[in-house]
Scaffold this active site. Structure first.
Site, mmCIF file in Angstrom:
data_model
loop_
_atom_site.group_PDB
_atom_site.id
_atom_site.type_symbol
_atom_site.label_atom_id
_atom_site.label_comp_id
_atom_site.label_asym_id
_atom_site.label_seq_id
_atom_site.Cartn_x
_atom_site.Cartn_y
_atom_site.Cartn_z
ATOM 1 N N ARG A 159 0.846 -1.184 0.000
ATOM 2 C CA ARG A 159 0.000 0.000 0.000
ATOM 3 C C ARG A 159 0.887 1.241 0.000
ATOM 4 O O ARG A 159 2.030 1.210 0.471
ATOM 5 C CB ARG A 159 -0.914 0.013 1.228
ATOM 6 C CG ARG A 159 -1.815 -1.218 1.348
ATOM 7 C CD ARG A 159 -2.579 -1.205 2.665
ATOM 8 N NE ARG A 159 -3.451 -2.361 2.811
ATOM 9 C CZ ARG A 159 -3.103 -3.502 3.406
ATOM 10 N NH1 ARG A 159 -1.876 -3.638 3.916
ATOM 11 N NH2 ARG A 159 -3.958 -4.501 3.505
ATOM 12 N N LYS A 184 -1.760 -2.646 7.946
ATOM 13 C CA LYS A 184 -2.962 -2.353 8.728
ATOM 14 C C LYS A 184 -2.984 -3.211 9.995
ATOM 15 O O LYS A 184 -2.462 -4.317 10.023
ATOM 16 C CB LYS A 184 -4.209 -2.640 7.891
ATOM 17 C CG LYS A 184 -4.461 -1.629 6.775
ATOM 18 C CD LYS A 184 -5.768 -1.931 6.075
ATOM 19 C CE LYS A 184 -6.101 -0.881 5.021
ATOM 20 N NZ LYS A 184 -7.369 -1.157 4.345
ATOM 21 N N HIS A 256 -2.424 2.101 -5.802
ATOM 22 C CA HIS A 256 -3.138 0.865 -5.508
ATOM 23 C C HIS A 256 -3.304 -0.008 -6.751
ATOM 24 O O HIS A 256 -3.492 -1.224 -6.640
ATOM 25 C CB HIS A 256 -4.508 1.183 -4.898
ATOM 26 C CG HIS A 256 -4.912 0.223 -3.814
ATOM 27 N ND1 HIS A 256 -4.332 0.227 -2.565
ATOM 28 C CD2 HIS A 256 -5.807 -0.785 -3.804
ATOM 29 C CE1 HIS A 256 -4.873 -0.719 -1.831
ATOM 30 N NE2 HIS A 256 -5.769 -1.358 -2.556
ATOM 31 N N ARG A 259 -0.733 -2.526 -6.711
ATOM 32 C CA ARG A 259 -1.061 -3.607 -5.762
ATOM 33 C C ARG A 259 -1.926 -4.662 -6.455
ATOM 34 O O ARG A 259 -1.687 -5.867 -6.348
ATOM 35 C CB ARG A 259 -1.782 -3.008 -4.556
ATOM 36 C CG ARG A 259 -2.140 -4.000 -3.450
ATOM 37 C CD ARG A 259 -2.605 -3.204 -2.229
ATOM 38 N NE ARG A 259 -3.200 -4.040 -1.195
ATOM 39 C CZ ARG A 259 -2.497 -4.715 -0.301
ATOM 40 N NH1 ARG A 259 -1.180 -4.684 -0.331
ATOM 41 N NH2 ARG A 259 -3.107 -5.430 0.628
ATOM 42 N N HIS A 282 -3.456 -9.329 3.419
ATOM 43 C CA HIS A 282 -4.907 -9.374 3.598
ATOM 44 C C HIS A 282 -5.252 -10.169 4.856
ATOM 45 O O HIS A 282 -4.663 -11.223 5.102
ATOM 46 C CB HIS A 282 -5.582 -10.035 2.389
ATOM 47 C CG HIS A 282 -5.574 -9.190 1.165
ATOM 48 N ND1 HIS A 282 -5.683 -9.704 -0.103
ATOM 49 C CD2 HIS A 282 -5.476 -7.830 1.002
ATOM 50 C CE1 HIS A 282 -5.654 -8.724 -0.984
ATOM 51 N NE2 HIS A 282 -5.529 -7.586 -0.347
ATOM 52 N N TYR A 291 -9.449 -11.628 -6.933
ATOM 53 C CA TYR A 291 -8.542 -11.582 -8.073
ATOM 54 C C TYR A 291 -8.705 -12.802 -8.982
ATOM 55 O O TYR A 291 -8.345 -12.759 -10.152
ATOM 56 C CB TYR A 291 -7.090 -11.489 -7.594
ATOM 57 C CG TYR A 291 -6.790 -10.200 -6.870
ATOM 58 C CD1 TYR A 291 -6.780 -8.982 -7.546
ATOM 59 C CD2 TYR A 291 -6.539 -10.182 -5.504
ATOM 60 C CE1 TYR A 291 -6.526 -7.793 -6.884
ATOM 61 C CE2 TYR A 291 -6.277 -8.999 -4.830
ATOM 62 C CZ TYR A 291 -6.274 -7.806 -5.529
ATOM 63 O OH TYR A 291 -6.029 -6.632 -4.862
#
Length: 335
Positions: A159, A184, A256, A259, A282, A291
């Protein structure tokens, strides 16, 4: 009676920052929601925010606020749902700290999110990535920085904020080539680096290797690049590219997008979806699974892998799982 200000202070400083360990960007997102909500409540009650009471934060006002977001401000359903998610978190905290607000919190919790189409995933094809790197400037310190920045974005799928937070000490350029990313939820993860990426970073940090705490990517004024600065660099160098989208419409390219491009590239190379999930950081496998539905090549490969029987025991499509990839297993073992 405890005021709204005291509860908000505890919510942000203790619950979000200390207990949940949210990154500054996530905290700002909660802040923006609460600023809008409290301004709406104050307007509805016809008194200043400083005089609001907890009793003013009723579930009905939450519902009215969400309706105002859509009707008056013209926000999309996805934005409305994001605001509701933040309010769900706040009212759960409120119910624990102030039991008299439990009934209101339960009503807020029962407010459903609205169904909306998932956001379109924009990514770059491999030939578009190659075109980008061919056209990047090659002379000057900023040219080296920008090339290294794009290489890190595509290599790691990180990110923008994760890249902006990188320091020289976060990259291993002599031992196993890898970078440590702070993602995150205050979680760290490691990603391998290509030799080409490591070589660019060695050149970029040649004059600061003695000071491991300096930012990896800096501006012309030798200040740390922010995520907004990274966005502007990406925008400047990719203005001529048209990323691949299902409807073939032109889309602007953000950090992004790289990414997404990393995830699609790994998937098309046959990397297991669980490895991609760990690679991108994730929390849920559901986030990564989207994806799988992106490219026609992936779907075509699935069809070819499931050809009807031909009466022979020989399989023209041998498969090799990630558990048989010794290099990948070696990398996983080094994390």
């Amino acid at each position: 009676m405890i005021g709204v200000g005291q509860v908000l202070f505890a919510f942000f400083e203790d619950h979000l920052k200390t207990q949940k360990g949210l990154r500054p960007g996530s905290v700002r997102s909660y802040r923006d929601t609460m600023k809008l909500f409290l301004a709406y409540v104050a307007s509805s009650c016809r008194r200043p925010i400083t005089r609001l009471q907890l009793a003013d934060l009723s579930a009905q006002r939450v519902r009215d606020f969400l309706n105002t977001m859509e009707v008056t401000r013209g926000n999309r359903v996805s934005t409305r749902n994001q605001r509701l998610a933040a309010l769900h978190t706040f009212y759960r905290f409120l119910a624990l700290r102030q039991p008299e607000m439990l009934a209101e919190a339960q009503q807020v919790e029962a407010t459903p999110v609205k169904r909306t189409a998932p956001p379109q995933t924009v990514y770059l094809e491999h030939d578009e990535i190659e075109t980008l790197f061919r056209t990047l400037p090659r002379d000057g310190i900023l040219a080296l920085r920008d090339r290294a920045l794009f290489m890190v974005l595509y290599n790691t799928g990180a990110r923008a904020q994760e890249v902006a937070d990188l320091k020289v000490e976060d990259v291993d350029l002599d031992g196993p080539l890898r970078v440590r990313l702070h993602g995150k939820g205050d979680k760290w993860r490691s990603c391998p680096l290509w030799p080409e990426t490591a070589e660019l970073l060695k050149r970029l940090t040649a004059d600061v290797r003695g000071n491991q705490s300096v930012p990896l990517f800096m501006s012309r004024q030798r200040e740390p690049l922010t995520r907004f600065g990274i966005y502007k660099i990406v925008k400047r160098h990719t203005s001529a590219l048209s990323p691949t989208t299902p409807d073939k419409r032109r889309r602007s390219i953000s950090p992004h997008v790289f990414r997404h491009s990393t995830a699609v590239g790994l998937l098309e190379k046959g990397v297991d979806v669980n490895v991609i999930r760990a690679w991108l950081g994730h929390v849920s496998l559901e986030t990564t699974n989207r994806y799988v539905e992106i490219t026609l090549r992936t779907k075509q490969a699935a069809v070819e892998a499931c050809l009807p029987p031909t009466g022979t025991s020989e399989s023209p499509h041998p498969t090799k799982g990630w558990r048989d990839d010794q290099q990948l297993l070696k990398w996983l073992g080094s994390l």
